[in-house]
Design an enzyme around this catalytic site. Structure first.
Site, PDB file in Angstrom:
ATOM      1  N   SER A  36       0.805  -1.227   0.000  1.00  0.00           N
ATOM      2  CA  SER A  36       0.000   0.000   0.000  1.00  0.00           C
ATOM      3  C   SER A  36       0.835   1.271   0.000  1.00  0.00           C
ATOM      4  CB  SER A  36      -0.928   0.010   1.218  1.00  0.00           C
ATOM      5  OG  SER A  36      -0.179  -0.107   2.412  1.00  0.00           O
ATOM      6  N   ASP A 325      -3.563   8.228   7.646  1.00  0.00           N
ATOM      7  CA  ASP A 325      -4.467   7.297   8.335  1.00  0.00           C
ATOM      8  C   ASP A 325      -3.650   6.517   9.359  1.00  0.00           C
ATOM      9  OD1 ASP A 325      -3.151   5.260   6.994  1.00  0.00           O
ATOM     10  OD2 ASP A 325      -4.828   4.764   5.670  1.00  0.00           O
ATOM     11  N   HIS A 328      -0.641   4.904   7.129  1.00  0.00           N
ATOM     12  CA  HIS A 328       0.081   5.524   6.008  1.00  0.00           C
ATOM     13  C   HIS A 328       0.388   7.007   6.208  1.00  0.00           C
ATOM     14  CE1 HIS A 328      -2.342   2.085   4.511  1.00  0.00           C
ATOM     15  NE2 HIS A 328      -1.157   1.754   4.012  1.00  0.00           N
TER      16      HIS A 328
END
Ligand SMILES: *[C@@H]1O[C@H](CO)[C@@H](O)[C@H](O)[C@H]1NC(C)=O
Ligand SMILES: *[C@@H]1O[C@H](CO)[C@@H](O)[C@H](O)[C@H]1NC(C)=O
Ligand SMILES: *[C@@H]1O[C@H](CO)[C@@H](O)[C@H](O)[C@H]1NC(C)=O
Ligand SMILES: *[C@@H]1O[C@H](CO)[C@@H](O)[C@H](O)[C@H]1NC(C)=O
Ligand SMILES: *[C@@H]1O[C@H](CO)[C@@H](O)[C@H](O)[C@H]1NC(C)=O
Length: 360
Positions: A36, A325, A328
């Protein structure tokens, strides 16, 4: 589809198309692999996973406020690295271009991203697109290009292109939590060995396909992510998780040194995102941050108990947060990382930085 255009002519046209991009960018193409930290939308095409970022408030600072599937409020680190190399942003997600009618010459000729949030170096990590599959997709993409421009032209372009790889964090998380943070030294050593063996397999596969310029990004101190801190009674970083991470990063540095002497013509940089993030954590004010421990978007303690979604709030001063978040970084952090990984000193990129790799 059988084309009537003679193969030679087609090659000339295609080579010219590639040449146009090579003239404005510093390398012909960029290929991206990993999790991610690099995904720009492959997971949008998957069902049955919650490793997704294709809804608000993701992308709130992206052009047109679009939630693209990037795990960020805006651009991610790969975008900034691509921008430094003369591209507009990260190349597009493979699953967005694979079935298009003009797939490879018009789209994806300057690179493709195979990265998939939730994946790891080990096939057993996560439920999304494994690194093994990402490399198979890359092989399919390359053979498609070769069929259009000849194998020799495709190989020549690939040898000058940069492969960005950002993975390992999810494997480290999975091992740490599977062993309750109490792994023995032997278990940890065995984990490192499996990781290095599998990473080696992936790197060799890419080299065998013709890749020569490797830009790895090491694992950031994941023990300092809000999702980790929230497990600490005082909200501090989980030192054990960071130590596990650093041990892996150290072995990857040795691995790359080893491989570069075995693989003729292979060149590499390792971007030290561990150091980039640690330096922000240790002196937030020095780099203009107000909050390096909680998630800008999310809710509950440290914004880390509920993941960022339309149901949660998000902060307005996003440029003063390390984390977007609970896992991240913000676009601001990614921009800083992109700057240091591209042109920074050996503390941030070694044995050479990405700029030197690109210009070599
Ligand atoms: C691409 O086409 C293949 C074959 O028709 C199909 O199986 C696959 O699901 C398609 N993938 C995407 C991302 O559209
Ligand atoms: C690691 O690589 C080996 C050899 O390719 C493979 O058999 C094994 O399944 C991989 N392990 C994991 C956990 O991905
Ligand atoms: C890990 O160690 C801690 C403290 O010694 C203990 O409370 C916990 O139960 C252990 N976890 C596991 C999974 O063994
Ligand atoms: C690097 O090479 C040395 C010497 O051959 C070897 O002992 C070591 O295990 C290798 N390390 C890694 C991480 O590949
Ligand atoms: C947001 O809230 C709605 C209504 O309570 C709920 O159905 C949905 O699952 C929530 N979405 C997320 C991502 O938590």
């Amino acid at each position: 589809m059988k084309l009537a255009v003679p193969l030679l002519l087609l090659s000339v046209i295609s080579a010219a198309l590639f040449a146009v991009s090579a003239a404005v960018t510093k390398v012909p193409a960029v290929y991206v692999f990993g999790d991610s930290t690099a995904d720009v939308g492959n997971n949008n095409y998957l069902s049955g996973t919650d490793a997704k970022a294709d809804f608000p408030h993701y992308g709130v600072d992206f052009p047109h406020q679009t939630p693209t599937g990037r795990f960020s409020n805006g651009y991610n680190t790969i975008d900034f690295l691509a921008i430094h190399m003369g591209f507009k942003r990260s190349p597009p997600p493979y699953l967005a271009v694979v079935n298009k009618t003009h797939p490879l010459i018009l789209r994806g000729r300057r690179g493709v991203s195979f990265a998939s949030g939730g994946s790891g170096i080990l096939d057993s990590t996560g439920t999304t697109i494994t690194m093994t599959k990402q490399i198979q997709d890359f092989a399919a993409h390359e053979s498609n290009i070769a069929s259009r421009v000849t194998a020799a032209v495709a190989k020549g372009l690939l040898s000058k292109s940069v492969l960005l790889i950002s993975s390992g964090g999810n494997d480290v998380f999975a091992f740490f939590f599977a062993t309750g943070g109490n792994a023995t030294a032997d278990q940890t050593e065995q984990f490192y060995n499996v990781m290095i063996t599998n990473y080696t397999t992936h790197l060799k596969a890419l080299y065998d396909l013709g890749a020569r310029k490797f830009a790895l990004i090491n694992v950031p101190p994941v023990g300092c992510c809000p999702i980790s801190r929230v497990m600490h009674p005082l909200g501090a970083c989980l030192d054990g998780l960071n130590a596990l991470t650093k041990g892996f990063n150290d072995r990857v540095s040795v691995l790359m040194k080893n491989l570069s002497s075995e693989m003729e013509g292979m060149k590499y940089t390792i971007g030290n995102s561990y150091n980039v993030v640690m330096n922000i954590v240790s002196d937030p004010a020095g780099v203009g941050y107000k909050d390096v421990s909680s998630a800008c978007c999310g809710s509950g303690k440290l914004g880390a108990e509920v993941m960022c979604s339309p149901n949660t709030t998000f902060c307005t001063n996003r440029n003063e947060f390390l984390f977007w978040d609970r896992i991240h970084p913000t676009q601001e952090t990614s921009e800083k990382a992109g700057f240091e990984l591209y042109g920074g000193a050996s503390e941030y990129a070694s044995p050479i930085n990405l700029k030197q790799l690109v210009e070599s």
